[in-house]
Write a protein that holds these residues in place. Structure first.
Motif, PDB file in Angstrom:
ATOM      1  N   VAL A   1      20.420  53.764 -53.706  1.00  0.00           N
ATOM      2  CA  VAL A   1      19.789  54.909 -54.353  1.00  0.00           C
ATOM      3  C   VAL A   1      20.238  56.142 -53.575  1.00  0.00           C
ATOM      4  O   VAL A   1      20.066  56.218 -52.356  1.00  0.00           O
ATOM      5  CB  VAL A   1      18.250  54.806 -54.361  1.00  0.00           C
ATOM      6  CG1 VAL A   1      17.645  55.990 -55.110  1.00  0.00           C
ATOM      7  CG2 VAL A   1      17.800  53.483 -54.981  1.00  0.00           C
ATOM      8  N   LYS A   2      20.866  57.082 -54.275  1.00  0.00           N
ATOM      9  CA  LYS A   2      21.435  58.266 -53.627  1.00  0.00           C
ATOM     10  C   LYS A   2      20.315  59.259 -53.268  1.00  0.00           C
ATOM     11  O   LYS A   2      19.169  59.102 -53.705  1.00  0.00           O
ATOM     12  CB  LYS A   2      22.471  58.897 -54.568  1.00  0.00           C
ATOM     13  CG  LYS A   2      23.677  57.974 -54.838  1.00  0.00           C
ATOM     14  CD  LYS A   2      24.705  58.659 -55.733  1.00  0.00           C
ATOM     15  CE  LYS A   2      25.894  57.757 -56.010  1.00  0.00           C
ATOM     16  NZ  LYS A   2      26.931  58.448 -56.844  1.00  0.00           N
ATOM     17  N   PRO A   3      20.649  60.317 -52.503  1.00  0.00           N
ATOM     18  CA  PRO A   3      19.593  61.246 -52.057  1.00  0.00           C
ATOM     19  C   PRO A   3      18.772  61.837 -53.205  1.00  0.00           C
ATOM     20  O   PRO A   3      17.559  62.058 -53.041  1.00  0.00           O
ATOM     21  CB  PRO A   3      20.390  62.345 -51.323  1.00  0.00           C
ATOM     22  CG  PRO A   3      21.591  61.638 -50.794  1.00  0.00           C
ATOM     23  CD  PRO A   3      21.952  60.634 -51.866  1.00  0.00           C
ATOM     24  N   ASP A   4      19.380  62.069 -54.360  1.00  0.00           N
ATOM     25  CA  ASP A   4      18.614  62.616 -55.502  1.00  0.00           C
ATOM     26  C   ASP A   4      17.577  61.610 -55.994  1.00  0.00           C
ATOM     27  O   ASP A   4      16.441  61.973 -56.311  1.00  0.00           O
ATOM     28  CB  ASP A   4      19.548  63.049 -56.638  1.00  0.00           C
ATOM     29  CG  ASP A   4      20.505  61.958 -57.092  1.00  0.00           C
ATOM     30  OD1 ASP A   4      20.797  61.041 -56.290  1.00  0.00           O
ATOM     31  OD2 ASP A   4      20.974  62.003 -58.237  1.00  0.00           O
TER      32      ASP A   4
ATOM     33  N   VAL B   1      16.127  59.232 -54.192  1.00  0.00           N
ATOM     34  CA  VAL B   1      15.057  59.140 -53.192  1.00  0.00           C
ATOM     35  C   VAL B   1      14.110  60.329 -53.356  1.00  0.00           C
ATOM     36  O   VAL B   1      12.886  60.166 -53.435  1.00  0.00           O
ATOM     37  CB  VAL B   1      15.640  59.078 -51.759  1.00  0.00           C
ATOM     38  CG1 VAL B   1      14.529  59.191 -50.712  1.00  0.00           C
ATOM     39  CG2 VAL B   1      16.438  57.792 -51.557  1.00  0.00           C
ATOM     40  N   GLN B   2      14.671  61.545 -53.445  1.00  0.00           N
ATOM     41  CA  GLN B   2      13.841  62.754 -53.554  1.00  0.00           C
ATOM     42  C   GLN B   2      13.025  62.753 -54.841  1.00  0.00           C
ATOM     43  O   GLN B   2      11.913  63.289 -54.881  1.00  0.00           O
ATOM     44  CB  GLN B   2      14.720  64.018 -53.497  1.00  0.00           C
ATOM     45  CG  GLN B   2      15.413  64.224 -52.161  1.00  0.00           C
ATOM     46  CD  GLN B   2      14.447  64.479 -51.020  1.00  0.00           C
ATOM     47  OE1 GLN B   2      13.358  65.014 -51.218  1.00  0.00           O
ATOM     48  NE2 GLN B   2      14.833  64.079 -49.824  1.00  0.00           N
ATOM     49  N   ARG B   3      13.550  62.143 -55.891  1.00  0.00           N
ATOM     50  CA  ARG B   3      12.875  62.146 -57.194  1.00  0.00           C
ATOM     51  C   ARG B   3      11.975  60.926 -57.398  1.00  0.00           C
ATOM     52  O   ARG B   3      11.534  60.637 -58.512  1.00  0.00           O
ATOM     53  CB  ARG B   3      13.913  62.282 -58.300  1.00  0.00           C
ATOM     54  CG  ARG B   3      14.594  63.670 -58.265  1.00  0.00           C
ATOM     55  CD  ARG B   3      15.645  63.801 -59.336  1.00  0.00           C
ATOM     56  NE  ARG B   3      15.074  63.482 -60.634  1.00  0.00           N
ATOM     57  CZ  ARG B   3      15.784  63.074 -61.693  1.00  0.00           C
ATOM     58  NH1 ARG B   3      17.097  62.952 -61.597  1.00  0.00           N
ATOM     59  NH2 ARG B   3      15.191  62.797 -62.824  1.00  0.00           N
TER      60      ARG B   3
ATOM     61  N   MET C   1      18.087  55.196 -44.923  1.00  0.00           N
ATOM     62  CA  MET C   1      18.966  55.673 -43.837  1.00  0.00           C
ATOM     63  C   MET C   1      19.669  56.970 -44.213  1.00  0.00           C
ATOM     64  O   MET C   1      19.802  57.293 -45.388  1.00  0.00           O
ATOM     65  CB  MET C   1      20.038  54.608 -43.544  1.00  0.00           C
ATOM     66  CG  MET C   1      20.942  54.340 -44.740  1.00  0.00           C
ATOM     67  SD  MET C   1      22.223  53.080 -44.422  1.00  0.00           S
ATOM     68  CE  MET C   1      23.432  54.075 -43.528  1.00  0.00           C
ATOM     69  N   TYR C   2      20.109  57.681 -43.179  1.00  0.00           N
ATOM     70  CA  TYR C   2      21.044  58.790 -43.389  1.00  0.00           C
ATOM     71  C   TYR C   2      22.461  58.249 -43.300  1.00  0.00           C
ATOM     72  O   TYR C   2      22.746  57.389 -42.462  1.00  0.00           O
ATOM     73  CB  TYR C   2      20.861  59.859 -42.308  1.00  0.00           C
ATOM     74  CG  TYR C   2      19.725  60.818 -42.576  1.00  0.00           C
ATOM     75  CD1 TYR C   2      19.890  61.874 -43.466  1.00  0.00           C
ATOM     76  CD2 TYR C   2      18.500  60.668 -41.929  1.00  0.00           C
ATOM     77  CE1 TYR C   2      18.855  62.773 -43.704  1.00  0.00           C
ATOM     78  CE2 TYR C   2      17.458  61.560 -42.168  1.00  0.00           C
ATOM     79  CZ  TYR C   2      17.641  62.605 -43.051  1.00  0.00           C
ATOM     80  OH  TYR C   2      16.622  63.487 -43.273  1.00  0.00           O
ATOM     81  N   ILE C   3      23.342  58.764 -44.132  1.00  0.00           N
ATOM     82  CA  ILE C   3      24.764  58.436 -44.054  1.00  0.00           C
ATOM     83  C   ILE C   3      25.448  59.515 -43.222  1.00  0.00           C
ATOM     84  O   ILE C   3      25.279  60.703 -43.502  1.00  0.00           O
ATOM     85  CB  ILE C   3      25.377  58.372 -45.470  1.00  0.00           C
ATOM     86  CG1 ILE C   3      24.713  57.259 -46.279  1.00  0.00           C
ATOM     87  CG2 ILE C   3      26.883  58.174 -45.399  1.00  0.00           C
ATOM     88  CD1 ILE C   3      25.335  57.045 -47.642  1.00  0.00           C
TER      89      ILE C   3
ATOM     90  N   GLY D   1      20.578  63.852 -47.574  1.00  0.00           N
ATOM     91  CA  GLY D   1      19.218  63.341 -47.384  1.00  0.00           C
ATOM     92  C   GLY D   1      19.276  61.832 -47.309  1.00  0.00           C
ATOM     93  O   GLY D   1      20.344  61.238 -47.521  1.00  0.00           O
ATOM     94  N   PRO D   2      18.142  61.189 -47.024  1.00  0.00           N
ATOM     95  CA  PRO D   2      18.149  59.730 -46.908  1.00  0.00           C
ATOM     96  C   PRO D   2      18.573  59.039 -48.210  1.00  0.00           C
ATOM     97  O   PRO D   2      18.274  59.530 -49.302  1.00  0.00           O
ATOM     98  CB  PRO D   2      16.691  59.386 -46.585  1.00  0.00           C
ATOM     99  CG  PRO D   2      16.096  60.638 -46.050  1.00  0.00           C
ATOM    100  CD  PRO D   2      16.822  61.763 -46.730  1.00  0.00           C
ATOM    101  N   VAL D   3      19.262  57.921 -48.046  1.00  0.00           N
ATOM    102  CA  VAL D   3      19.590  57.034 -49.168  1.00  0.00           C
ATOM    103  C   VAL D   3      18.850  55.716 -48.949  1.00  0.00           C
ATOM    104  O   VAL D   3      18.436  55.413 -47.828  1.00  0.00           O
ATOM    105  CB  VAL D   3      21.114  56.761 -49.251  1.00  0.00           C
ATOM    106  CG1 VAL D   3      21.901  58.053 -49.437  1.00  0.00           C
ATOM    107  CG2 VAL D   3      21.615  55.981 -48.032  1.00  0.00           C
TER     108      VAL D   3
END
Ligand code: DAT
Ligand code: MG
Length: 148
Positions: free
Chosen positions: A8-11, A13-15, A38-40, A68-70
């Motif tokens: 799951v990409k940062p978007d 996770v944030q959403r 985790m952070y990449i 942001g975290p993935v």
């Protein structure tokens, strides 16, 4: 059994889409073998997306995936690599079928919610890039005889 790398990409996770996305693969009948938030690093991003390094969007892609975290995951099951790609939908969410993750949640290609390995070779490569072998678990699940 076949394994794939999904993230799951940062978007996503944030959403607040991690739960829905995990739930789709669980309900389908695949088995979660590993997962971490985790952070990449810049270096990992450039290695992971190395095949795209000459593309005009490469810089944007690296900036986005490190923003942001993935939520990185390993999933296991028969034909999981291809089936997960089908469940994700087309790369561009505007072309992704309704009912797929990108079709249901995404609007633009630059923020398309989820990554999934596209072949056996890339799955092996990506699992090894993101996970130590100790963190990919082998275990029995009660539901397997109702799926296979
Ligand atoms: P996929 O993620 O479906 O495997 P890909 O490997 O072709 O797609 O590209 C990797 C990611 O790069 C993709 O998920 C989003 C981004 N991307 C691809 N094409 C793009 C474009 N034309 N403009 C901006 N970003 C793009
Ligand atoms: Mg790809």
């Amino acid at each position: 059994m076949e394994k794939t790398f999904l993230m799951v990409k940062p978007d996503g996770v944030q959403r607040n889409l991690v739960g829905d996305i995990v739930s789709r693969f669980e309900k389908k009948g695949f088995k979660l073998a590993g997962a971490k938030l985790m952070y990449i690093s810049d270096e990992l991003a450039k290695t992971h997306y190395g095949e795209h390094k000459e593309r005009p969007f490469f810089g944007e892609l690296v900036d986005f995936i490190t923003s942001g975290p993935v939520f990185a995951m390993v999933w296991e099951g028969e034909e999981v690599i291809k089936t997960a790609r089908d469940m994700m939908g087309a790369t561009n969410p505007q072309e992704a079928a309704t009912g797929t993750i990108r079709g249901d949640f995404g609007v633009t290609v630059g923020k398309n919610i989820i990554h999934g390995s596209d072949s056996l070779e890339s799955a092996e490569r990506e699992i090894n890039l993101f996970f130590n072998s100790d963190d990919v678990l082998s275990y029995d699940k009660q539901d397997s005889s109702w799926i296979y």
